[in-house]
Design a protein around this motif. Structure first.
Motif, PDB file in Angstrom:
ATOM      1  N   PHE A 123       0.834  -1.197   0.000  1.00  0.00           N
ATOM      2  CA  PHE A 123       0.000   0.000   0.000  1.00  0.00           C
ATOM      3  C   PHE A 123       0.875   1.256   0.000  1.00  0.00           C
ATOM      4  CE2 PHE A 123      -3.029   2.965   2.281  1.00  0.00           C
ATOM      5  CZ  PHE A 123      -3.799   3.177   1.148  1.00  0.00           C
ATOM      6  N   GLU A 124       1.957   1.207   0.781  1.00  0.00           N
ATOM      7  CA  GLU A 124       2.904   2.329   0.786  1.00  0.00           C
ATOM      8  C   GLU A 124       3.519   2.509  -0.610  1.00  0.00           C
ATOM      9  OE1 GLU A 124       3.723   4.611   3.356  1.00  0.00           O
ATOM     10  OE2 GLU A 124       1.848   3.710   3.997  1.00  0.00           O
ATOM     11  N   GLU A 125       3.843   1.388  -1.250  1.00  0.00           N
ATOM     12  CA  GLU A 125       4.391   1.451  -2.608  1.00  0.00           C
ATOM     13  C   GLU A 125       3.390   2.098  -3.553  1.00  0.00           C
ATOM     14  OE1 GLU A 125       6.441  -1.950  -4.523  1.00  0.00           O
ATOM     15  OE2 GLU A 125       6.249  -2.897  -2.558  1.00  0.00           O
ATOM     16  N   LEU A 126       2.108   1.720  -3.406  1.00  0.00           N
ATOM     17  CA  LEU A 126       1.062   2.268  -4.261  1.00  0.00           C
ATOM     18  C   LEU A 126       0.950   3.783  -4.074  1.00  0.00           C
ATOM     19  CD1 LEU A 126      -1.317   1.697  -6.240  1.00  0.00           C
ATOM     20  CD2 LEU A 126      -2.776   1.569  -4.235  1.00  0.00           C
ATOM     21  N   LYS A 127       0.985   4.234  -2.817  1.00  0.00           N
ATOM     22  CA  LYS A 127       0.896   5.676  -2.548  1.00  0.00           C
ATOM     23  C   LYS A 127       2.095   6.410  -3.166  1.00  0.00           C
ATOM     24  CE  LYS A 127       0.285   5.935   1.917  1.00  0.00           C
ATOM     25  NZ  LYS A 127      -0.019   6.459   3.248  1.00  0.00           N
ATOM     26  N   GLU A 128       3.277   5.796  -3.015  1.00  0.00           N
ATOM     27  CA  GLU A 128       4.485   6.403  -3.603  1.00  0.00           C
ATOM     28  C   GLU A 128       4.377   6.455  -5.118  1.00  0.00           C
ATOM     29  OE1 GLU A 128       8.074   4.496  -2.243  1.00  0.00           O
ATOM     30  OE2 GLU A 128       7.514   4.755  -0.138  1.00  0.00           O
ATOM     31  N   ARG A 129       3.855   5.359  -5.698  1.00  0.00           N
ATOM     32  CA  ARG A 129       3.704   5.293  -7.153  1.00  0.00           C
ATOM     33  C   ARG A 129       2.744   6.375  -7.629  1.00  0.00           C
ATOM     34  NH1 ARG A 129       5.710   4.964 -11.911  1.00  0.00           N
ATOM     35  NH2 ARG A 129       4.391   4.008 -13.471  1.00  0.00           N
ATOM     36  N   LEU A 130       1.623   6.541  -6.922  1.00  0.00           N
ATOM     37  CA  LEU A 130       0.645   7.559  -7.290  1.00  0.00           C
ATOM     38  C   LEU A 130       1.260   8.954  -7.201  1.00  0.00           C
ATOM     39  CD1 LEU A 130      -2.232   8.288  -8.084  1.00  0.00           C
ATOM     40  CD2 LEU A 130      -2.854   8.284  -5.675  1.00  0.00           C
ATOM     41  N   SER A 131       2.012   9.215  -6.126  1.00  0.00           N
ATOM     42  CA  SER A 131       2.685  10.522  -5.972  1.00  0.00           C
ATOM     43  C   SER A 131       3.663  10.765  -7.107  1.00  0.00           C
ATOM     44  CB  SER A 131       3.437  10.579  -4.644  1.00  0.00           C
ATOM     45  OG  SER A 131       2.531  10.517  -3.580  1.00  0.00           O
ATOM     46  N   ALA A 132       4.407   9.702  -7.482  1.00  0.00           N
ATOM     47  CA  ALA A 132       5.391   9.830  -8.565  1.00  0.00           C
ATOM     48  C   ALA A 132       4.694  10.102  -9.890  1.00  0.00           C
ATOM     49  CB  ALA A 132       6.232   8.553  -8.662  1.00  0.00           C
ATOM     50  N   VAL A 134       1.761  11.563 -10.313  1.00  0.00           N
ATOM     51  CA  VAL A 134       1.251  12.944 -10.280  1.00  0.00           C
ATOM     52  C   VAL A 134       2.396  13.921 -10.549  1.00  0.00           C
ATOM     53  CG1 VAL A 134       0.238  14.745  -8.806  1.00  0.00           C
ATOM     54  CG2 VAL A 134      -0.715  12.440  -8.768  1.00  0.00           C
ATOM     55  N   ALA A 135       3.547  13.657  -9.928  1.00  0.00           N
ATOM     56  CA  ALA A 135       4.711  14.538 -10.099  1.00  0.00           C
ATOM     57  C   ALA A 135       5.198  14.554 -11.548  1.00  0.00           C
ATOM     58  CB  ALA A 135       5.843  14.089  -9.172  1.00  0.00           C
ATOM     59  N   ASP A 136       5.001  13.439 -12.268  1.00  0.00           N
ATOM     60  CA  ASP A 136       5.466  13.337 -13.656  1.00  0.00           C
ATOM     61  C   ASP A 136       4.508  13.952 -14.674  1.00  0.00           C
ATOM     62  OD1 ASP A 136       7.830  12.145 -12.994  1.00  0.00           O
ATOM     63  OD2 ASP A 136       7.151  10.095 -13.376  1.00  0.00           O
ATOM     64  N   LEU A 137       3.321  14.345 -14.222  1.00  0.00           N
ATOM     65  CA  LEU A 137       2.359  14.961 -15.146  1.00  0.00           C
ATOM     66  C   LEU A 137       2.924  16.295 -15.656  1.00  0.00           C
ATOM     67  CD1 LEU A 137      -0.986  14.466 -13.162  1.00  0.00           C
ATOM     68  CD2 LEU A 137      -0.378  13.336 -15.300  1.00  0.00           C
ATOM     69  N   PRO A 138       2.545  16.696 -16.884  1.00  0.00           N
ATOM     70  CA  PRO A 138       2.948  18.037 -17.362  1.00  0.00           C
ATOM     71  C   PRO A 138       2.484  19.096 -16.360  1.00  0.00           C
ATOM     72  CG  PRO A 138       1.909  16.774 -19.127  1.00  0.00           C
ATOM     73  CD  PRO A 138       1.750  15.967 -17.873  1.00  0.00           C
ATOM     74  N   GLU A 139       3.218  20.183 -16.266  1.00  0.00           N
ATOM     75  CA  GLU A 139       3.016  21.163 -15.196  1.00  0.00           C
ATOM     76  C   GLU A 139       1.566  21.633 -15.054  1.00  0.00           C
ATOM     77  OE1 GLU A 139       4.651  25.491 -13.617  1.00  0.00           O
ATOM     78  OE2 GLU A 139       5.468  24.626 -15.451  1.00  0.00           O
ATOM     79  N   LYS A 140       0.963  22.076 -16.152  1.00  0.00           N
ATOM     80  CA  LYS A 140      -0.403  22.609 -16.102  1.00  0.00           C
ATOM     81  C   LYS A 140      -1.394  21.504 -15.719  1.00  0.00           C
ATOM     82  CE  LYS A 140      -2.303  26.677 -17.270  1.00  0.00           C
ATOM     83  NZ  LYS A 140      -1.652  27.900 -17.640  1.00  0.00           N
ATOM     84  N   CYS A 141      -1.155  20.334 -16.282  1.00  0.00           N
ATOM     85  CA  CYS A 141      -1.998  19.163 -16.024  1.00  0.00           C
ATOM     86  C   CYS A 141      -1.945  18.797 -14.528  1.00  0.00           C
ATOM     87  CB  CYS A 141      -1.468  18.013 -16.880  1.00  0.00           C
ATOM     88  SG  CYS A 141      -2.614  16.673 -17.087  1.00  0.00           S
ATOM     89  N   ARG A 142      -0.726  18.798 -13.988  1.00  0.00           N
ATOM     90  CA  ARG A 142      -0.523  18.466 -12.569  1.00  0.00           C
ATOM     91  C   ARG A 142      -1.192  19.517 -11.677  1.00  0.00           C
ATOM     92  NH1 ARG A 142       4.775  18.941 -12.251  1.00  0.00           N
ATOM     93  NH2 ARG A 142       4.774  20.909 -11.172  1.00  0.00           N
ATOM     94  N   LEU A 143      -1.049  20.775 -12.052  1.00  0.00           N
ATOM     95  CA  LEU A 143      -1.620  21.865 -11.272  1.00  0.00           C
ATOM     96  C   LEU A 143      -3.146  21.751 -11.224  1.00  0.00           C
ATOM     97  CD1 LEU A 143      -1.044  24.492  -9.732  1.00  0.00           C
ATOM     98  CD2 LEU A 143      -1.128  25.704 -11.902  1.00  0.00           C
TER      99      LEU A 143
END
Length: 192
Positions: A123-132, A134-143
């Motif tokens: 579950f911790e891995e999944l949360k980290e994966r989701l955060s990663a 989101v962080a990799d999304l294009p800037e405007k998309c992430r915002l």
């Protein structure tokens, strides 16, 4: 002797209650709880596997609301903010169940300690994966995604804030969700 004014909390608007909540007013918090508890519990109860889990989700939302009252930033309505909060916690709960089921289905009989430890790690891995992801999304998309999902802002509010059209906001959200779903799907399959 000054005149005493009795505040009738159930006549106040959500916005007024939030202002009082930020001033540590427990009665305002109680009114928010009474106003929204049943609605949030019904939403959670329809999505998660056990009513006790739904109760815990809603309880945690209100605990968090009280603990974070000083730093609360509710851009849209309180109703939308709480609605996003319950949806986010439901997703986390369902993700946890999905990982647990897939993990248990793939193993022979193991001890309870091993199960819970592995489940927590995955579950911790999944949360980290989701955060990663989101962080990799294009800037405007992430915002746009962050404003929508984490701050509970509506598409209209995001459009006004970023000075873009609602159609553009919708397109960014669609792209973000598609990217995250694809990324999480491949990650969950890798756990099988």
């Amino acid at each position: 002797m000054g005149q005493f004014f009795m505040v009738v909390y159930n006549t106040l608007s959500d916005g007024e209650l939030v202002v009082l909540l930020k001033q540590d007013d427990r009665s305002a918090f109680t009114e928010i709880y009474n106003r929204y508890w049943k609605k949030l519990f019904t939403t959670a109860g329809q999505k998660v596997f056990e009513l006790e889990e739904a109760r815990e989700i809603v309880q945690n939302i209100f605990i968090s609301l009280w603990e974070r009252r000083d730093s609360l930033k509710i851009e849209g309505s309180l109703s939308a903010y709480l609605s996003v909060s319950v949806k986010y916690r439901i997703i986390n709960s369902l993700d946890k169940h999905y990982i647990r089921k897939k993990y248990l289905d793939s193993l022979p009989v193991v001890s309870e300690i091993d199960n819970s430890t592995q489940e927590w790690l995955e579950f911790e891995e999944l949360k980290e994966r989701l955060s990663a992801l989101v962080a990799d999304l294009p800037e405007k998309c992430r915002l746009v995604f962050t404003m929508s999902r984490e701050q509970g802002m509506s598409q209209k509010e995001i459009a006004q804030e970023l000075d873009i059209s609602e159609k553009t906001v919708e397109a960014h959200l669609g792209k973000a969700i598609k990217t995250l779903k694809t990324g999480l799907k491949s990650f969950l399959l890798s756990l099988l």
